[in-house]
Write a protein that holds these residues in place. Structure first.
Motif, PDB file in Angstrom:
ATOM      1  N   ALA A   1       0.817  -1.207   0.000  1.00 32.42           N
ATOM      2  CA  ALA A   1       0.000   0.000   0.000  1.00 32.42           C
ATOM      3  C   ALA A   1       0.855   1.264   0.000  1.00 32.42           C
ATOM      4  CB  ALA A   1      -0.916   0.001   1.220  1.00 32.42           C
ATOM      5  N   ALA A   2       0.418   2.225  -0.740  1.00 29.48           N
ATOM      6  CA  ALA A   2       1.108   3.511  -0.825  1.00 29.48           C
ATOM      7  C   ALA A   2       0.718   4.385   0.367  1.00 29.48           C
ATOM      8  CB  ALA A   2       0.732   4.190  -2.137  1.00 29.48           C
ATOM      9  N   THR A   3       1.166   5.606   0.339  1.00 23.27           N
ATOM     10  CA  THR A   3       0.850   6.520   1.437  1.00 23.27           C
ATOM     11  C   THR A   3      -0.147   7.581   1.010  1.00 23.27           C
ATOM     12  OG1 THR A   3       2.727   7.916   0.837  1.00 23.27           O
ATOM     13  CG2 THR A   3       3.090   6.215   2.512  1.00 23.27           C
ATOM     14  N   ARG A   4      -0.736   7.414  -0.163  1.00 21.83           N
ATOM     15  CA  ARG A   4      -1.714   8.402  -0.625  1.00 21.83           C
ATOM     16  C   ARG A   4      -2.850   7.722  -1.381  1.00 21.83           C
ATOM     17  NH1 ARG A   4       1.274  11.778  -5.350  1.00 21.83           N
ATOM     18  NH2 ARG A   4       1.650  10.047  -6.739  1.00 21.83           N
TER      19      ARG A   4
ATOM     20  N   THR B   1      -4.174  -9.159 -13.569  1.00 22.37           N
ATOM     21  CA  THR B   1      -4.689 -10.473 -13.912  1.00 22.37           C
ATOM     22  C   THR B   1      -6.203 -10.332 -14.008  1.00 22.37           C
ATOM     23  OG1 THR B   1      -2.940 -11.501 -12.616  1.00 22.37           O
ATOM     24  CG2 THR B   1      -4.824 -12.885 -13.192  1.00 22.37           C
ATOM     25  N   PRO B   2      -6.774 -10.461 -15.197  1.00 18.19           N
ATOM     26  CA  PRO B   2      -8.224 -10.240 -15.340  1.00 18.19           C
ATOM     27  C   PRO B   2      -9.029 -11.194 -14.461  1.00 18.19           C
ATOM     28  CG  PRO B   2      -7.180 -10.385 -17.485  1.00 18.19           C
ATOM     29  CD  PRO B   2      -6.148 -10.778 -16.474  1.00 18.19           C
ATOM     30  N   THR B   3      -9.985 -10.643 -13.709  1.00 18.00           N
ATOM     31  CA  THR B   3     -10.798 -11.471 -12.811  1.00 18.00           C
ATOM     32  C   THR B   3     -12.290 -11.312 -13.045  1.00 18.00           C
ATOM     33  OG1 THR B   3     -10.808  -9.725 -11.145  1.00 18.00           O
ATOM     34  CG2 THR B   3      -9.091 -11.408 -10.966  1.00 18.00           C
ATOM     35  N   GLY B   4     -12.721 -10.248 -13.667  1.00 15.10           N
ATOM     36  CA  GLY B   4     -14.159 -10.030 -13.780  1.00 15.10           C
ATOM     37  C   GLY B   4     -14.522  -9.306 -15.060  1.00 15.10           C
ATOM     38  N   ASP B   5     -15.057  -8.125 -14.905  1.00 10.92           N
ATOM     39  CA  ASP B   5     -15.553  -7.320 -16.015  1.00 10.92           C
ATOM     40  C   ASP B   5     -14.428  -6.997 -16.993  1.00 10.92           C
ATOM     41  OD1 ASP B   5     -17.182  -5.843 -17.611  1.00 10.92           O
ATOM     42  OD2 ASP B   5     -17.512  -4.220 -16.184  1.00 10.92           O
ATOM     43  N   ALA B   6     -14.698  -7.111 -18.270  1.00 10.77           N
ATOM     44  CA  ALA B   6     -13.691  -6.872 -19.297  1.00 10.77           C
ATOM     45  C   ALA B   6     -13.592  -5.401 -19.680  1.00 10.77           C
ATOM     46  CB  ALA B   6     -14.007  -7.703 -20.532  1.00 10.77           C
ATOM     47  N   ALA B   7     -14.525  -4.580 -19.247  1.00 12.29           N
ATOM     48  CA  ALA B   7     -14.512  -3.159 -19.595  1.00 12.29           C
ATOM     49  C   ALA B   7     -13.551  -2.405 -18.681  1.00 12.29           C
ATOM     50  CB  ALA B   7     -15.917  -2.581 -19.459  1.00 12.29           C
ATOM     51  N   PRO B   8     -12.923  -1.346 -19.190  1.00 18.05           N
ATOM     52  CA  PRO B   8     -12.063  -0.542 -18.333  1.00 18.05           C
ATOM     53  C   PRO B   8     -12.890   0.168 -17.266  1.00 18.05           C
ATOM     54  CG  PRO B   8     -12.005   0.255 -20.613  1.00 18.05           C
ATOM     55  CD  PRO B   8     -12.929  -0.897 -20.566  1.00 18.05           C
ATOM     56  N   GLN B   9     -12.309   0.293 -16.083  1.00 16.16           N
ATOM     57  CA  GLN B   9     -12.995   0.936 -14.966  1.00 16.16           C
ATOM     58  C   GLN B   9     -12.022   1.818 -14.216  1.00 16.16           C
ATOM     59  OE1 GLN B   9     -14.591  -2.329 -12.696  1.00 16.16           O
ATOM     60  NE2 GLN B   9     -16.265  -2.645 -14.127  1.00 16.16           N
ATOM     61  N   LEU B  10     -12.564   2.803 -13.521  1.00 15.64           N
ATOM     62  CA  LEU B  10     -11.765   3.673 -12.675  1.00 15.64           C
ATOM     63  C   LEU B  10     -12.145   3.402 -11.228  1.00 15.64           C
ATOM     64  CD1 LEU B  10     -10.544   7.130 -13.312  1.00 15.64           C
ATOM     65  CD2 LEU B  10     -11.814   6.867 -11.235  1.00 15.64           C
ATOM     66  N   TRP B  11     -11.162   3.243 -10.384  1.00 15.91           N
ATOM     67  CA  TRP B  11     -11.367   2.928  -8.975  1.00 15.91           C
ATOM     68  C   TRP B  11     -10.733   4.006  -8.119  1.00 15.91           C
ATOM     69  CZ3 TRP B  11     -13.614  -1.942  -7.842  1.00 15.91           C
ATOM     70  CH2 TRP B  11     -13.695  -2.823  -8.925  1.00 15.91           C
ATOM     71  N   ILE B  12     -11.360   4.339  -7.009  1.00 15.64           N
ATOM     72  CA  ILE B  12     -10.720   5.160  -5.993  1.00 15.64           C
ATOM     73  C   ILE B  12     -10.221   4.195  -4.932  1.00 15.64           C
ATOM     74  CG2 ILE B  12     -11.024   6.901  -4.206  1.00 15.64           C
ATOM     75  CD1 ILE B  12     -13.019   8.304  -5.958  1.00 15.64           C
ATOM     76  N   VAL B  13      -8.897   4.257  -4.666  1.00 18.07           N
ATOM     77  CA  VAL B  13      -8.244   3.342  -3.733  1.00 18.07           C
ATOM     78  C   VAL B  13      -7.674   4.164  -2.579  1.00 18.07           C
ATOM     79  CG1 VAL B  13      -6.464   1.571  -3.503  1.00 18.07           C
ATOM     80  CG2 VAL B  13      -7.637   1.868  -5.681  1.00 18.07           C
ATOM     81  N   ASP B  14      -7.918   3.738  -1.352  1.00 19.61           N
ATOM     82  CA  ASP B  14      -7.401   4.482  -0.201  1.00 19.61           C
ATOM     83  C   ASP B  14      -5.917   4.171   0.021  1.00 19.61           C
ATOM     84  OD1 ASP B  14      -7.152   2.112   1.242  1.00 19.61           O
ATOM     85  OD2 ASP B  14      -8.736   2.565   2.660  1.00 19.61           O
ATOM     86  N   PRO B  15      -5.237   4.912   0.896  1.00 20.56           N
ATOM     87  CA  PRO B  15      -3.798   4.704   1.106  1.00 20.56           C
ATOM     88  C   PRO B  15      -3.423   3.318   1.634  1.00 20.56           C
ATOM     89  CG  PRO B  15      -4.417   6.850   1.904  1.00 20.56           C
ATOM     90  CD  PRO B  15      -5.687   6.138   1.558  1.00 20.56           C
ATOM     91  N   HIS B  16      -4.365   2.579   2.180  1.00 28.57           N
ATOM     92  CA  HIS B  16      -4.085   1.223   2.646  1.00 28.57           C
ATOM     93  C   HIS B  16      -4.256   0.188   1.537  1.00 28.57           C
ATOM     94  CE1 HIS B  16      -3.699   2.567   6.730  1.00 28.57           C
ATOM     95  NE2 HIS B  16      -4.895   3.121   6.692  1.00 28.57           N
ATOM     96  N   GLY B  17      -4.658   0.618   0.349  1.00 23.00           N
ATOM     97  CA  GLY B  17      -4.854  -0.287  -0.775  1.00 23.00           C
ATOM     98  C   GLY B  17      -6.256  -0.839  -0.883  1.00 23.00           C
ATOM     99  N   ASN B  18      -7.196  -0.341  -0.079  1.00 24.47           N
ATOM    100  CA  ASN B  18      -8.583  -0.825  -0.117  1.00 24.47           C
ATOM    101  C   ASN B  18      -9.367  -0.101  -1.203  1.00 24.47           C
ATOM    102  OD1 ASN B  18      -8.190  -2.465   2.207  1.00 24.47           O
ATOM    103  ND2 ASN B  18      -8.365  -0.635   3.457  1.00 24.47           N
ATOM    104  N   LEU B  19     -10.208  -0.851  -1.903  1.00 19.88           N
ATOM    105  CA  LEU B  19     -11.072  -0.256  -2.922  1.00 19.88           C
ATOM    106  C   LEU B  19     -12.220   0.471  -2.237  1.00 19.88           C
ATOM    107  CD1 LEU B  19     -11.246  -3.355  -5.275  1.00 19.88           C
ATOM    108  CD2 LEU B  19      -9.714  -1.402  -5.447  1.00 19.88           C
ATOM    109  N   VAL B  20     -12.506   1.696  -2.682  1.00 17.06           N
ATOM    110  CA  VAL B  20     -13.555   2.494  -2.056  1.00 17.06           C
ATOM    111  C   VAL B  20     -14.740   2.678  -3.004  1.00 17.06           C
ATOM    112  CG1 VAL B  20     -14.101   4.689  -0.951  1.00 17.06           C
ATOM    113  CG2 VAL B  20     -11.847   3.686  -0.645  1.00 17.06           C
ATOM    114  N   LEU B  21     -14.495   3.225  -4.192  1.00 20.84           N
ATOM    115  CA  LEU B  21     -15.559   3.470  -5.171  1.00 20.84           C
ATOM    116  C   LEU B  21     -15.098   2.989  -6.548  1.00 20.84           C
ATOM    117  CD1 LEU B  21     -16.604   7.095  -4.141  1.00 20.84           C
ATOM    118  CD2 LEU B  21     -17.996   5.053  -3.891  1.00 20.84           C
ATOM    119  N   ARG B  22     -16.090   2.601  -7.374  1.00 21.18           N
ATOM    120  CA  ARG B  22     -15.823   2.134  -8.739  1.00 21.18           C
ATOM    121  C   ARG B  22     -16.685   2.923  -9.714  1.00 21.18           C
ATOM    122  NH1 ARG B  22     -18.707  -1.359 -11.783  1.00 21.18           N
ATOM    123  NH2 ARG B  22     -19.845  -2.094  -9.974  1.00 21.18           N
TER     124      ARG B  22
END
Length: 185
Positions: free
Chosen positions: A70-73, A140-161
């Protein structure tokens, strides 16, 4: 019969009533809130965010992103499971514009691209030239094939898609709100 005993009985009853009212005022809201949470009644259906909330504690690895610790930002992460075509490039551009739109808070966020397929040489050169601060990760593709934008918190957790047709202003508003209430990053 003692006349003083009869005079104190109503006061004792009144004192018990006051005690019960105090207990009801203190415990009533807690019991009501617990029941609302457990049974889901009187819960507002409106929301203050524009994307799809990822509230199950997933991190970047859950969507196949091969990133370092995880990054710091905060991070605006674009995932492109089938290579970076037009929609993906639009989201990369949007992520950079959102980062610039944060103004003085821009240092608290970054932007990244995770793609599963290597990009064409021309697209690589364009990304290197136009987005010098863009982080690159494997995917590594795991789900939807369409490009998506994610907001990721500094701990590496997914927040919004967000999907490829997302509105940049809405994403910027969501990220500003998250940065405002966040104690991390």
């Amino acid at each position: 019969m003692n006349p003083t005993m009869n005079a104190t009985e109503p006061r004792r009853g009144r004192g018990r009533l006051q005690l019960l009212l105090i207990i009801a005022v203190v415990l009533g809201p807690m019991l009501l809130a617990s029941a609302m949470y457990r049974y889901g009644f009187w819960v507002p259906q409106s929301r203050s965010y524009h994307g799809v909330l990822v509230a199950d504690g997933q991190n970047r690895a859950a969507i196949g992103v091969q990133a370092p610790a995880a990054a710091t930002r905060w991070e605006l992460l674009v995932t492109a499971p089938q290579g970076c075509a037009e929609d993906c490039l639009r989201l990369v551009y949007l992520a950079r514009q959102i980062n610039i739109g944060l103004a003085r808070e821009a240092a608290r966020a970054g932007h990244a691209l995770a793609s599963s397929a290597p990009l064409a040489a021309e697209a690589e050169q364009r990304l290197a030239r136009e987005y010098p601060q863009l982080q690159r990760y494997g995917l590594t593709p795991t789900g939807d094939a369409a490009p998506q934008l994610w907001i990721v918190d500094p701990h590496g957790n997914l927040v919004l898609r967000y999907d490829a047709k997302a509105d940049g202003k809405a994403i910027l508003d969501d990220l500003k709100y998250l940065l405002k209430i966040s104690q991390i990053g």
